[in-house]
Write an enzyme that holds these catalytic residues in place. Structure first.
Site, PDB file in Angstrom:
ATOM      1  N   PRO A  86      48.298  37.509  29.900  1.00  0.00           N
ATOM      2  CA  PRO A  86      49.237  38.440  29.347  1.00  0.00           C
ATOM      3  C   PRO A  86      49.820  38.923  30.713  1.00  0.00           C
ATOM      4  O   PRO A  86      49.505  39.058  31.842  1.00  0.00           O
ATOM      5  CB  PRO A  86      48.479  39.428  28.975  1.00  0.00           C
ATOM      6  CG  PRO A  86      46.997  39.367  29.734  1.00  0.00           C
ATOM      7  CD  PRO A  86      46.957  38.019  29.862  1.00  0.00           C
ATOM      8  N   ASN A  87      51.203  38.988  30.396  1.00  0.00           N
ATOM      9  CA  ASN A  87      52.413  39.601  31.427  1.00  0.00           C
ATOM     10  C   ASN A  87      52.861  38.517  32.400  1.00  0.00           C
ATOM     11  O   ASN A  87      53.912  38.734  33.155  1.00  0.00           O
ATOM     12  CB  ASN A  87      52.004  40.896  32.010  1.00  0.00           C
ATOM     13  CG  ASN A  87      51.800  42.001  30.976  1.00  0.00           C
ATOM     14  OD1 ASN A  87      52.575  42.357  30.240  1.00  0.00           O
ATOM     15  ND2 ASN A  87      50.466  42.574  31.218  1.00  0.00           N
ATOM     16  N   ALA A  95      45.316  40.537  33.077  1.00  0.00           N
ATOM     17  CA  ALA A  95      44.514  41.663  32.810  1.00  0.00           C
ATOM     18  C   ALA A  95      43.260  41.486  31.744  1.00  0.00           C
ATOM     19  O   ALA A  95      42.295  42.043  31.915  1.00  0.00           O
ATOM     20  CB  ALA A  95      45.409  42.445  31.855  1.00  0.00           C
ATOM     21  N   ARG A 114      58.835  40.927  38.482  1.00  0.00           N
ATOM     22  CA  ARG A 114      57.786  42.059  38.786  1.00  0.00           C
ATOM     23  C   ARG A 114      56.994  41.972  39.949  1.00  0.00           C
ATOM     24  O   ARG A 114      56.477  40.975  40.439  1.00  0.00           O
ATOM     25  CB  ARG A 114      56.756  41.454  37.352  1.00  0.00           C
ATOM     26  CG  ARG A 114      55.438  42.586  37.314  1.00  0.00           C
ATOM     27  CD  ARG A 114      54.518  41.932  36.316  1.00  0.00           C
ATOM     28  NE  ARG A 114      53.268  42.732  36.321  1.00  0.00           N
ATOM     29  CZ  ARG A 114      52.059  42.095  35.995  1.00  0.00           C
ATOM     30  NH1 ARG A 114      52.170  40.998  35.542  1.00  0.00           N
ATOM     31  NH2 ARG A 114      50.981  42.934  35.934  1.00  0.00           N
ATOM     32  N   TYR A 131      52.921  39.691  43.707  1.00  0.00           N
ATOM     33  CA  TYR A 131      52.794  38.408  42.804  1.00  0.00           C
ATOM     34  C   TYR A 131      53.701  37.396  43.379  1.00  0.00           C
ATOM     35  O   TYR A 131      53.681  36.182  42.907  1.00  0.00           O
ATOM     36  CB  TYR A 131      53.081  38.595  41.331  1.00  0.00           C
ATOM     37  CG  TYR A 131      52.258  39.749  40.629  1.00  0.00           C
ATOM     38  CD1 TYR A 131      50.922  39.178  40.416  1.00  0.00           C
ATOM     39  CD2 TYR A 131      52.504  40.980  40.397  1.00  0.00           C
ATOM     40  CE1 TYR A 131      49.982  40.186  39.656  1.00  0.00           C
ATOM     41  CE2 TYR A 131      51.835  41.652  39.681  1.00  0.00           C
ATOM     42  CZ  TYR A 131      50.468  41.575  39.305  1.00  0.00           C
ATOM     43  OH  TYR A 131      49.737  42.420  38.830  1.00  0.00           O
ATOM     44  N   ASN A 150      44.301  31.622  34.529  1.00  0.00           N
ATOM     45  CA  ASN A 150      44.661  33.113  35.231  1.00  0.00           C
ATOM     46  C   ASN A 150      44.555  33.997  34.032  1.00  0.00           C
ATOM     47  O   ASN A 150      45.640  34.277  33.361  1.00  0.00           O
ATOM     48  CB  ASN A 150      46.095  33.036  35.792  1.00  0.00           C
ATOM     49  CG  ASN A 150      46.351  34.514  36.450  1.00  0.00           C
ATOM     50  OD1 ASN A 150      45.570  35.387  36.416  1.00  0.00           O
ATOM     51  ND2 ASN A 150      47.335  34.462  37.368  1.00  0.00           N
ATOM     52  N   HIS A 195      43.790  33.664  40.673  1.00  0.00           N
ATOM     53  CA  HIS A 195      44.653  34.996  40.730  1.00  0.00           C
ATOM     54  C   HIS A 195      45.912  34.810  41.825  1.00  0.00           C
ATOM     55  O   HIS A 195      45.495  34.352  42.854  1.00  0.00           O
ATOM     56  CB  HIS A 195      43.779  36.163  40.773  1.00  0.00           C
ATOM     57  CG  HIS A 195      42.880  36.365  40.028  1.00  0.00           C
ATOM     58  ND1 HIS A 195      43.288  36.955  38.724  1.00  0.00           N
ATOM     59  CD2 HIS A 195      41.656  35.875  39.768  1.00  0.00           C
ATOM     60  CE1 HIS A 195      42.111  37.075  37.791  1.00  0.00           C
ATOM     61  NE2 HIS A 195      40.945  36.575  38.613  1.00  0.00           N
ATOM     62  N   GLU A 216      39.114  29.854  37.858  1.00  0.00           N
ATOM     63  CA  GLU A 216      39.673  31.023  37.720  1.00  0.00           C
ATOM     64  C   GLU A 216      40.798  31.310  39.064  1.00  0.00           C
ATOM     65  O   GLU A 216      40.291  31.275  40.164  1.00  0.00           O
ATOM     66  CB  GLU A 216      38.798  32.427  37.470  1.00  0.00           C
ATOM     67  CG  GLU A 216      39.695  33.503  37.241  1.00  0.00           C
ATOM     68  CD  GLU A 216      38.485  34.589  37.083  1.00  0.00           C
ATOM     69  OE1 GLU A 216      37.591  34.439  36.195  1.00  0.00           O
ATOM     70  OE2 GLU A 216      38.643  35.782  37.415  1.00  0.00           O
ATOM     71  N   ARG A 251      43.010  45.619  45.127  1.00  0.00           N
ATOM     72  CA  ARG A 251      43.916  46.227  44.319  1.00  0.00           C
ATOM     73  C   ARG A 251      42.875  47.608  43.536  1.00  0.00           C
ATOM     74  O   ARG A 251      42.117  48.008  44.166  1.00  0.00           O
ATOM     75  CB  ARG A 251      44.398  45.497  43.361  1.00  0.00           C
ATOM     76  CG  ARG A 251      45.292  44.493  43.792  1.00  0.00           C
ATOM     77  CD  ARG A 251      46.139  43.568  42.829  1.00  0.00           C
ATOM     78  NE  ARG A 251      46.905  44.311  41.959  1.00  0.00           N
ATOM     79  CZ  ARG A 251      47.375  43.978  40.609  1.00  0.00           C
ATOM     80  NH1 ARG A 251      47.081  42.764  40.505  1.00  0.00           N
ATOM     81  NH2 ARG A 251      47.889  44.938  39.725  1.00  0.00           N
TER      82      ARG A 251
END
Lengths: 148, 148, 148, 148, 148, 148, 148, 148, 148, 148, 148, 148
Positions: free
Chosen positions: B10-11, B77, B18, B23, B74, B100, B98, B107
């Site tokens: 998501p996103n 969230a 963003r 990122y 990835n 990121h 996985e 964070r």
């Protein structure tokens, strides 16, 4: 005659391919068939829905308001995370039975807690496909008693 | 030749607009392009999917059973909340990496824990778009080794 | 040409003798050799240090201030306990990559949290010896980008 | 004849000067002497090491691979904090007995939990110097049984 | 000559039938026999009690006030839950040694903490039946030292 | 023909007098009668025990080793506290089903967790007296399948 | 004349290069010089030690038994993790003052708790290099009062 | 003229049927109508979306980038679980107001914490349908002030 | 005339021998005598039970249904662990007063919480034997008021 | 010349009567006198306030805005509970030093954490009355450095 | 006409001097003026009180029993700590609205939880001075609805 | 003749108006009158204070040093939060009895823990106004025994 919605949560469409020592060897179709057989003799009509989408499960529960007398649900992974599903069950005010194929109390610690169980009438877990068959009998018993 | 599903959570469709300090400046399309370049030389075919819907991501992983040799994901969230995604990865039994963009360990505290990492082979995080490129190499290495 | 310090934490000197299903079959020497091969083509010079002494690892990091451009570190058990190592990494202000042979997210719960990761650029874990090779590529990519 | 490494952790070099109501009146030398006497009759050869350095204790355990049949260890303060020591014990795969002079369960709460005990065969605590003598007998018993 | 009460907690009557990899192959009777042999040479008289009833164990401890010089106890499952047993041990003010067949530190997390250990002199765990034999020697040593 | 032990935990002797909105209106005798009726058709012989004594429940479970094929247990309050009962169930290695009259997930928070469920095959809760009837069917199903 | 050991913990050798907004601009040498000046007028002789090795700090504290009247210590990162250092301070039974350059209460949450402070006489923190100067005065005051 | 997206989360489509003592008697349509009336006089154009799908809510927020000046959101059950929704709000960088019909602070404890509130400008809760009307005024006020 | 059951929990049979600074110098018999004297003038008949068996205490409470008007109970160690005792008190629906000899709030932390207090009318603690005398007066007052 | 407000929190008016082993033998008046003497030579003017009222302490801090250059505060029991005092210190933006007579780190666990310390420059604790004298020197040093 | 008490908690008297990015630029007087303007048109009479004394705030709430129809309160720091204020609000049984200038959900973690919110009707936070204006409208709405 | 200070905490001035099912129907004046009647026959002189100000309660306790022999206190809401009140009770070293009208163990979880109880002699709770009358008798008993 009573109508019952049967809700299968995420990843249950893979049943039969996936960790048989946990979930047994039946496919979802076979489970639905076993339930229908049990229901037939009890004069219960079952409708089935399976989705990996939390929102689709909620939609299905909402739509049951108009026709169902009770719900049998295996929320699978959403059991442990979905407040939205819990609120959906609470909203429609239909007697609901939570079912699990495996004994969730003997797996990872995070599976020990059910977010949804608090708003259900009761729980049946650990008997693989037969958990569902027991749920059909339980729902029959609940409806036979009438409102409490 | 190997086939690999690349799943963007998501996103991530907003990448490039963003928080570039977290990122990086690449759009999702550019990242996919970088991955494809890396994959080409390694004789790997990539297919991409992005969705903001947890259920759609699960559906995509299920569909990969029939054609993919590995997954690069990835979960964004959903990394921190989705038991359903975790169960999906575990169900299809494909080696999964996985990825990121940011270093999730530096964070907010709730991002430090990954629900999905336990069912993956490994994790690569913190190198922005290049995390994905490294994942392509990692997947190549995993598949070259054969089943373990 | 860039210079990179490679830091191996406690018990890694035993690699090859120890739980191959977790850490793979390579000795530390073989891993260093694999890294050097990867580094050569990228014009990176590696220097290696291994110690079971937390203080010796900190000393090595301090000494890197004068000559290194980046650090690759596998803090092993100190990952989960050493604030001193974390402060050392933060102090020297060199870009640092944390590496793990095994997927620490799928082992004991206390290994899920890294004290040191927060002060690193990124993490690579789970690919056994190949985690280090990917780290060499990652460090090359970081240094090629220049300061951010 | 069997060979056993006896490892004394931090601050135990001060024994005899320090809180006798907790640790008894014996110096470390006297304890080693008591152990040797017990070992002699059982045909066990003991070698002793004491250090305040976590790394030195790990080094000593590693070196025992080549000659020792078992380890007796009092990790002292490192009992409660050292994952590195735990990994060292797990790595060398020698049967290991954890010993404490005082009853750690009746002191500060943070001493109630042992990081190292999980990878040991058993624990003996609370009998002051005699805890070590019992450990010699226990190690004799373990080795007499052969591998399990 | 000294008198010692040996208290065996719940489920220990099943020893020999039950999980030998954890508890060894001896029956409770055999363990009592091993202890008696060890005690004979040390001029110690042992009396044995086993019960699955928390209250019966407490009663036995109370009755020991009049004749026993020390207690050896394996509280089994009550180790982790029984404040009443703890208070009983504290009340009779006899030196008490806690024994476990298995290494409780390497089993489920809830077995890591002992409610009763704080009021005992010391603990011996992990050597299966031989844990009890060591406890006989430890009790001999304690009583030989006289009150402290 | 199969033999099944039915174990009723503390305070269940008061059923029928006590909070009917939680537990229903049936006395324990009536519940036993309902179960026997269900069992008769399935060729199952039931034996019943009720006690407020944790130790007596454990004794009953031990004695079942010699004659029973399965256990149905409602540990009542001991569900949430008794490690000893849990160990008893684990020791006898008979398939065991945990039953609750009320939905324990919708009561006080401390009732949400079951200490005993992890060592059972499955759980049925929330259907008042009918929970027991479903358990009889479940036990029949388990035994019909043979060992797994 | 009194003798005081000044112990500087890990990473303090880098002072002056490192985060001046937290630790000030002075090098460790300059701080030692400031302390010596303050001590001179008070007839106190200071000896300094700095190490990144936990074991070396413990050794230094042990050696102080023979000559020192008090200790001033900045355990730096070991403040929050080292039970061994705490035991060392408790063992030598010299009045000890804990010093911190920064205000540890206003940094990361894990720095809020000091493992070592409980066995010290008092703490001074937050005044950068001047924390040490105040500690010299405090030690003078403590020693002037004589034993309490 | 300003444009505002109004997002209604899961189960809010059932408003009016569901627990009026918590949520009031208005249907969602009536609430939208009340908001539109309030907005009209303030020269604000509202667009409404309701979904039970977390992903659909995220999609709607993303699409608002191109036309909306602010967002009013009642995330309902997702308030307490959805990191993905939180990231969506943070990504689009539009001033967002969180609204709740009921006073979430006086319900179940798990509803006390909002995952999404941290990335919103403010919160209004407890005034049933009128919470939304106040949010329209609040958004008007925020936009009248211009960027801060 | 009123009838009151007085329940003394585990280890209280040892009163007078045991830690007088906590529990005072009276034997249980003397306490019962003091209570009877107080009760006589208030026209209350007391019956006493003491047991170290949780189950026996529950049995006694159940039997009180037929003849008692109220209960005075000192659950001792079971105060902090026994959900079964709690359920027993709740089941018989007799007004119950919890009594403690010592001030449980000033002892070990785990004694601060009472599992049973929530289902009692009130608590009296800290006045040693006189706590019981006050409880007799309190029960008299409760019964004089009639049902509420 | 500098002006400094000295704030004494609740119960400090009783100093000299109360637990001298913790707080020393000085009365509050004597402590104020010692501080004034120290301040005089440093050209600092002190004003003292003591109150048991949290609000009165806040009022005093607010009033200091107009005349004080710094604050020395011993919040006593409010150290551990008063967010309001913390906000007051943060609001007036004067450099503030937290002082404690006793070493709060070696007392009850709940005294280990300071709510107010995070908004202070530094802390001095454990030197009884002399803690205040050191604080005067510290404040002199802070003001001599000018704003940072 | 309705009467409303407006209660301003600790440190709010400093508004306008203090962290404007959190609280805005208005003084408390200006805020009161804004509220009065809003109230005038709605025929509401406001009375204001501000105090840094928890007790004074409670006294003010008590005195409102005789004349007020509702309360608007910003408990400031007492929001997170004051059970006494909470009990005061609950006691007077007047509808109460909790207001915050800043978004307390996006500040320090300890500010996320409100002790007082549970006994209020609703909360408005994050709109700086305008939070109060919205509260006036909300109170008007509540009173217009009459008792519920 | 003995003198006793009776301290009533916050909100108790409202007694009689407020939740009678929790606190009973008596006003504070009536309670004081009941206590005085009880005290008269026991030759005890009572002085009463009530305040909503934590500081005022502390002041009253301090002033009791000069004339009171004991304290009876109902700290109400401050029971759960006030370390300052606890320190005040500890400071004056007068025997103190904590009283509660309601059974605090059967209300909200945060009321289960008393900060002040640890420094009191004992506690009486749950008997509404009669709790105070019992406290008068308890104080008489304590003083009759003389110092312990």
């Amino acid at each position: 005659m009573a109508n019952v919605l049967v809700v299968h949560g995420p990843n249950l469409n893979l049943l039969g391919m996936r960790e048989p020592q946990l979930y047994g060897n039946h496919t979802l179709e076979q489970i639905n068939e076993m339930m229908s057989q049990e229901a037939e003799g009890l004069n219960i009509e079952l409708r089935f829905v399976q989705s990996n989408h939390e929102g689709a499960l909620i939609d299905a529960i909402h739509e049951a308001i108009d026709w169902a007398d009770a719900i049998i649900i295996n929320p699978a992974a959403y059991t442990h995370t979905s407040v939205a599903l819990r609120d959906a069950i609470a909203s429609v005010r239909l007697p609901t039975i939570e079912v699990h194929l495996s004994n969730i109390a003997s797996r990872e610690e995070f599976r020990e807690r059910s977010v949804t169980a608090r708003v259900c009438v009761g729980q049946i877990s650990g008997f693989q496909a037969y958990s569902y068959v027991l749920a059909v009998r339980a729902v029959y018993h609940l409806l036979a008693q009438g409102p409490q």
